[in-house]
Motif scaffolding. Structure first.
Motif, PDB file in Angstrom:
ATOM      1  N   GLY A 248       0.815  -1.210   0.000  1.00 52.98           N
ATOM      2  CA  GLY A 248       0.000   0.000   0.000  1.00 52.98           C
ATOM      3  C   GLY A 248       0.847   1.257   0.000  1.00 52.98           C
ATOM      4  O   GLY A 248       2.072   1.225   0.096  1.00 52.98           O
ATOM      5  N   VAL A 249       0.170   2.395  -0.099  1.00 52.94           N
ATOM      6  CA  VAL A 249       0.843   3.689  -0.156  1.00 52.94           C
ATOM      7  C   VAL A 249       1.164   4.156   1.261  1.00 52.94           C
ATOM      8  O   VAL A 249       0.300   4.175   2.127  1.00 52.94           O
ATOM      9  N   ALA A 250       2.415   4.522   1.490  1.00 53.32           N
ATOM     10  CA  ALA A 250       2.836   5.004   2.819  1.00 53.32           C
ATOM     11  C   ALA A 250       2.502   6.477   2.954  1.00 53.32           C
ATOM     12  O   ALA A 250       2.979   7.307   2.179  1.00 53.32           O
ATOM     13  N   ARG A 251       1.673   6.791   3.912  1.00 49.35           N
ATOM     14  CA  ARG A 251       1.313   8.188   4.170  1.00 49.35           C
ATOM     15  C   ARG A 251       1.706   8.539   5.601  1.00 49.35           C
ATOM     16  O   ARG A 251       1.035   8.151   6.538  1.00 49.35           O
ATOM     17  N   LYS A 252       2.801   9.236   5.736  1.00 46.83           N
ATOM     18  CA  LYS A 252       3.277   9.628   7.059  1.00 46.83           C
ATOM     19  C   LYS A 252       2.508  10.852   7.553  1.00 46.83           C
ATOM     20  O   LYS A 252       2.083  11.698   6.771  1.00 46.83           O
ATOM     21  N   SER A 253       2.331  10.920   8.873  1.00 46.22           N
ATOM     22  CA  SER A 253       1.680  12.073   9.475  1.00 46.22           C
ATOM     23  C   SER A 253       2.597  13.287   9.362  1.00 46.22           C
ATOM     24  O   SER A 253       3.819  13.160   9.333  1.00 46.22           O
ATOM     25  N   GLU A 254       2.004  14.458   9.300  1.00 50.92           N
ATOM     26  CA  GLU A 254       2.776  15.689   9.211  1.00 50.92           C
ATOM     27  C   GLU A 254       2.514  16.564  10.425  1.00 50.92           C
ATOM     28  O   GLU A 254       1.386  16.669  10.887  1.00 50.92           O
ATOM     29  N   LYS A 255       3.559  17.199  10.915  1.00 47.61           N
ATOM     30  CA  LYS A 255       3.408  18.145  12.004  1.00 47.61           C
ATOM     31  C   LYS A 255       2.788  19.438  11.463  1.00 47.61           C
ATOM     32  O   LYS A 255       2.877  19.738  10.272  1.00 47.61           O
ATOM     33  N   VAL A 256       2.178  20.190  12.365  1.00 48.67           N
ATOM     34  CA  VAL A 256       1.674  21.497  11.974  1.00 48.67           C
ATOM     35  C   VAL A 256       2.881  22.371  11.648  1.00 48.67           C
ATOM     36  O   VAL A 256       3.834  22.430  12.432  1.00 48.67           O
ATOM     37  N   PRO A 257       2.904  23.043  10.479  1.00 50.33           N
ATOM     38  CA  PRO A 257       4.047  23.894  10.151  1.00 50.33           C
ATOM     39  C   PRO A 257       4.321  24.903  11.259  1.00 50.33           C
ATOM     40  O   PRO A 257       3.409  25.388  11.917  1.00 50.33           O
ATOM     41  N   ALA A 258       5.594  25.214  11.457  1.00 55.63           N
ATOM     42  CA  ALA A 258       6.005  26.059  12.586  1.00 55.63           C
ATOM     43  C   ALA A 258       5.312  27.418  12.570  1.00 55.63           C
ATOM     44  O   ALA A 258       4.911  27.929  13.619  1.00 55.63           O
ATOM     45  N   GLU A 259       5.178  28.016  11.394  1.00 50.56           N
ATOM     46  CA  GLU A 259       4.540  29.336  11.325  1.00 50.56           C
ATOM     47  C   GLU A 259       3.086  29.274  11.769  1.00 50.56           C
ATOM     48  O   GLU A 259       2.613  30.118  12.539  1.00 50.56           O
ATOM     49  N   ILE A 260       2.368  28.253  11.307  1.00 53.00           N
ATOM     50  CA  ILE A 260       0.958  28.122  11.679  1.00 53.00           C
ATOM     51  C   ILE A 260       0.839  27.795  13.162  1.00 53.00           C
ATOM     52  O   ILE A 260      -0.061  28.305  13.850  1.00 53.00           O
ATOM     53  N   GLN A 261       1.734  26.963  13.674  1.00 52.12           N
ATOM     54  CA  GLN A 261       1.722  26.653  15.110  1.00 52.12           C
ATOM     55  C   GLN A 261       1.894  27.928  15.925  1.00 52.12           C
ATOM     56  O   GLN A 261       1.187  28.148  16.913  1.00 52.12           O
ATOM     57  N   ARG A 262       2.821  28.785  15.516  1.00 51.24           N
ATOM     58  CA  ARG A 262       3.040  30.032  16.230  1.00 51.24           C
ATOM     59  C   ARG A 262       1.790  30.917  16.170  1.00 51.24           C
ATOM     60  O   ARG A 262       1.387  31.506  17.179  1.00 51.24           O
ATOM     61  N   LEU A 263       1.190  31.024  15.005  1.00 52.81           N
ATOM     62  CA  LEU A 263      -0.018  31.830  14.870  1.00 52.81           C
ATOM     63  C   LEU A 263      -1.150  31.313  15.751  1.00 52.81           C
ATOM     64  O   LEU A 263      -1.886  32.095  16.360  1.00 52.81           O
ATOM     65  N   TYR A 275      -9.115  40.023  22.825  1.00 43.66           N
ATOM     66  CA  TYR A 275      -8.781  40.848  21.674  1.00 43.66           C
ATOM     67  C   TYR A 275      -9.577  40.427  20.439  1.00 43.66           C
ATOM     68  O   TYR A 275     -10.032  39.277  20.324  1.00 43.66           O
ATOM     69  N   ASP A 276      -9.683  41.325  19.493  1.00 42.19           N
ATOM     70  CA  ASP A 276     -10.333  41.023  18.225  1.00 42.19           C
ATOM     71  C   ASP A 276      -9.486  40.000  17.457  1.00 42.19           C
ATOM     72  O   ASP A 276      -8.266  40.167  17.324  1.00 42.19           O
ATOM     73  N   LEU A 277     -10.122  38.951  16.960  1.00 43.52           N
ATOM     74  CA  LEU A 277      -9.396  37.845  16.331  1.00 43.52           C
ATOM     75  C   LEU A 277      -9.488  37.838  14.804  1.00 43.52           C
ATOM     76  O   LEU A 277      -8.940  36.946  14.166  1.00 43.52           O
ATOM     77  N   SER A 278     -10.177  38.802  14.237  1.00 46.22           N
ATOM     78  CA  SER A 278     -10.441  38.750  12.800  1.00 46.22           C
ATOM     79  C   SER A 278      -9.154  38.785  11.976  1.00 46.22           C
ATOM     80  O   SER A 278      -8.997  38.021  11.017  1.00 46.22           O
ATOM     81  N   ARG A 279      -8.214  39.648  12.349  1.00 46.94           N
ATOM     82  CA  ARG A 279      -6.995  39.784  11.543  1.00 46.94           C
ATOM     83  C   ARG A 279      -6.108  38.552  11.661  1.00 46.94           C
ATOM     84  O   ARG A 279      -5.540  38.088  10.671  1.00 46.94           O
ATOM     85  N   ILE A 280      -5.990  38.015  12.876  1.00 48.80           N
ATOM     86  CA  ILE A 280      -5.129  36.834  13.001  1.00 48.80           C
ATOM     87  C   ILE A 280      -5.787  35.618  12.361  1.00 48.80           C
ATOM     88  O   ILE A 280      -5.111  34.747  11.807  1.00 48.80           O
ATOM     89  N   ASP A 281      -7.117  35.551  12.372  1.00 49.96           N
ATOM     90  CA  ASP A 281      -7.800  34.456  11.676  1.00 49.96           C
ATOM     91  C   ASP A 281      -7.536  34.525  10.173  1.00 49.96           C
ATOM     92  O   ASP A 281      -7.358  33.493   9.513  1.00 49.96           O
ATOM     93  N   GLN A 282      -7.497  35.736   9.631  1.00 45.92           N
ATOM     94  CA  GLN A 282      -7.171  35.894   8.209  1.00 45.92           C
ATOM     95  C   GLN A 282      -5.736  35.455   7.940  1.00 45.92           C
ATOM     96  O   GLN A 282      -5.450  34.815   6.927  1.00 45.92           O
ATOM     97  N   ARG A 283      -4.853  35.787   8.881  1.00 48.83           N
ATOM     98  CA  ARG A 283      -3.439  35.412   8.727  1.00 48.83           C
ATOM     99  C   ARG A 283      -3.287  33.888   8.754  1.00 48.83           C
ATOM    100  O   ARG A 283      -2.519  33.309   7.979  1.00 48.83           O
ATOM    101  N   ILE A 284      -4.013  33.243   9.647  1.00 48.91           N
ATOM    102  CA  ILE A 284      -3.944  31.778   9.748  1.00 48.91           C
ATOM    103  C   ILE A 284      -4.486  31.132   8.477  1.00 48.91           C
ATOM    104  O   ILE A 284      -3.891  30.187   7.940  1.00 48.91           O
ATOM    105  N   SER A 285      -5.606  31.629   7.978  1.00 50.41           N
ATOM    106  CA  SER A 285      -6.191  31.080   6.749  1.00 50.41           C
ATOM    107  C   SER A 285      -5.238  31.232   5.576  1.00 50.41           C
ATOM    108  O   SER A 285      -5.069  30.316   4.761  1.00 50.41           O
ATOM    109  N   ALA A 286      -4.601  32.398   5.475  1.00 50.85           N
ATOM    110  CA  ALA A 286      -3.663  32.636   4.375  1.00 50.85           C
ATOM    111  C   ALA A 286      -2.447  31.707   4.491  1.00 50.85           C
ATOM    112  O   ALA A 286      -1.965  31.168   3.495  1.00 50.85           O
ATOM    113  N   ALA A 287      -1.953  31.506   5.712  1.00 47.21           N
ATOM    114  CA  ALA A 287      -0.794  30.628   5.908  1.00 47.21           C
ATOM    115  C   ALA A 287      -1.135  29.192   5.553  1.00 47.21           C
ATOM    116  O   ALA A 287      -0.349  28.490   4.914  1.00 47.21           O
TER     117      ALA A 287
END
Length: 349
Positions: A248-263, A275-287
């Motif tokens: 079968g196909v080997a599919r390894k798990s992936e860690k959350v990318p460091a930038e997204i983890q920090r966000l 605090y208002d979360l709208s801007r950081i939510d946009q940043r997370i979606s874009a990342a």
């Protein structure tokens, strides 16, 4: 239910993130403690986020103050779990001792079915594992369930795994989907751990709900050293001669990318402060969208995100927060060998 090994979703703050969030976390500790008026009117517990942030930062004084004011000893944070679980996750024995002295349940489970012993084993905190077992934590669980030994082996903590085995951990424990401890070693290519598990009596014939054995996983993920350890020479030769497609196909798990983890960490702290979360939510979606377009090997890039908190001396209670730093630039993809004028070697199996 399909098995997909992943890092626990309650992954802790990375060390850089701790520094970036220290100011905010300290602010939480000062503003969420129970006042005399609150105690007189009936104690209002901290929010699960505030509780978790304070304990992850190791603030024992705040934890003691909350407990003195009437906080239930098994109160759970927004992630990880109870105060005792957070102590196990962080390797903070003093924090575990505090909550245990106030009546915390050593074998309580969080919303993912994990116990303090599993969390300490996953992080490789041997002293925390020892403390938990010495104070009565259960080394094994009934029926099909993830065990501390599963977690220690999957994370590659040989010393913790050895200690658990000496304390009576079931070497053939099986997860809810039937995955054995030996399968954790096969999945991650931990050949030395596989040897020790076999010496302790691990059964390589155990199958999960999909009918797979530890040998199936070792071959699927190209961990031939493990495959040699857990089977006899005849079976290994037969397995090695089978087409790769058979496994079968080997599919390894992936860690959350460091930038997204920090966000996500910054968002959590901002949410606790209201605090208002709208801007950081946009940043997370874009990342997330940006990383989804990258090849797997280029996704875990160095983060460049911070949280700047400012306040005036005249009115220190009024704070402003903004994100600073730029998203990490995607790494340049390497050209195939053929495009660089070199012959591409045949892939060996």
């Amino acid at each position: 239910m399909k098995f997909s090994p992943t890092l626990p979703t309650c992954s802790p703050l990375a060390t850089p993130a701790r520094r970036l969030l220290a100011t905010l976390a300290l602010g939480l500790c000062f503003c969420t403690g129970p006042t005399l008026a609150q105690q007189a009117a009936g104690f209002q517990p901290p929010s699960p986020i505030s509780f978790g942030l304070a304990l992850e930062m190791g603030n024992l004084d705040q934890a003691r103050e909350w407990l003195d004011a009437g906080l239930p000893p098994d109160y759970q944070a927004d992630r990880v779990g109870t105060g005792l679980m957070i102590g196990a996750w962080e390797g903070n024995v003093a924090l575990m001792e505090l909550f245990h002295a106030r009546g915390a349940d050593l074998n309580a489970v969080n919303d993912k079915g994990e116990q303090a012993l599993l969390l300490a084993a996953w992080k490789g905190h041997l002293k925390a594992v020892q403390w938990l077992l010495e104070h009565g934590a259960q080394v094994n669980r009934e029926g099909y369930a993830w065990s501390a030994l599963h977690y220690a082996v999957f994370a590659g903590h040989a010393e913790v795994a050895e200690y658990l085995l000496k304390r009576g951990a079931d070497v053939n424990a099986q997860a809810p989907n039937g995955s054995s401890v030996l399968m954790m070693a096969a999945y991650e290519g931990k050949d030395a751990l596989a040897v020790r598990l076999m010496e302790w009596g691990a059964d390589p014939r155990l199958r999960n709900e999909n009918g797979q054995t530890a040998l199936d996983w070792a071959m699927k993920y190209d961990h031939l050293k493990v495959a040699r350890v857990i089977t006899n020479p005849e079976e290994f030769i037969d397995a090695a001669n089978r087409p790769k497609a058979d496994w079968g196909v080997a599919r390894k798990s992936e860690k959350v990318p460091a930038e997204i983890q920090r966000l996500l960490e910054v968002r959590r702290a901002m949410e606790a402060k209201g605090y208002d979360l709208s801007r950081i939510d946009q940043r997370i979606s874009a990342a997330r969208a940006r990383y989804a377009r990258l090849p797997p090997g280029a996704r875990d890039l160095p983060p460049a995100i911070g949280l700047e908190i400012s306040a005036s001396r005249a009115n220190p209670q009024v704070q402003k927060a903004r994100l600073v730093g730029k998203p990490a630039a995607p790494a340049a993809a390497k050209k195939p060998a053929a495009a660089r004028g070199k012959a591409t070697p045949a892939k060996k199996r």
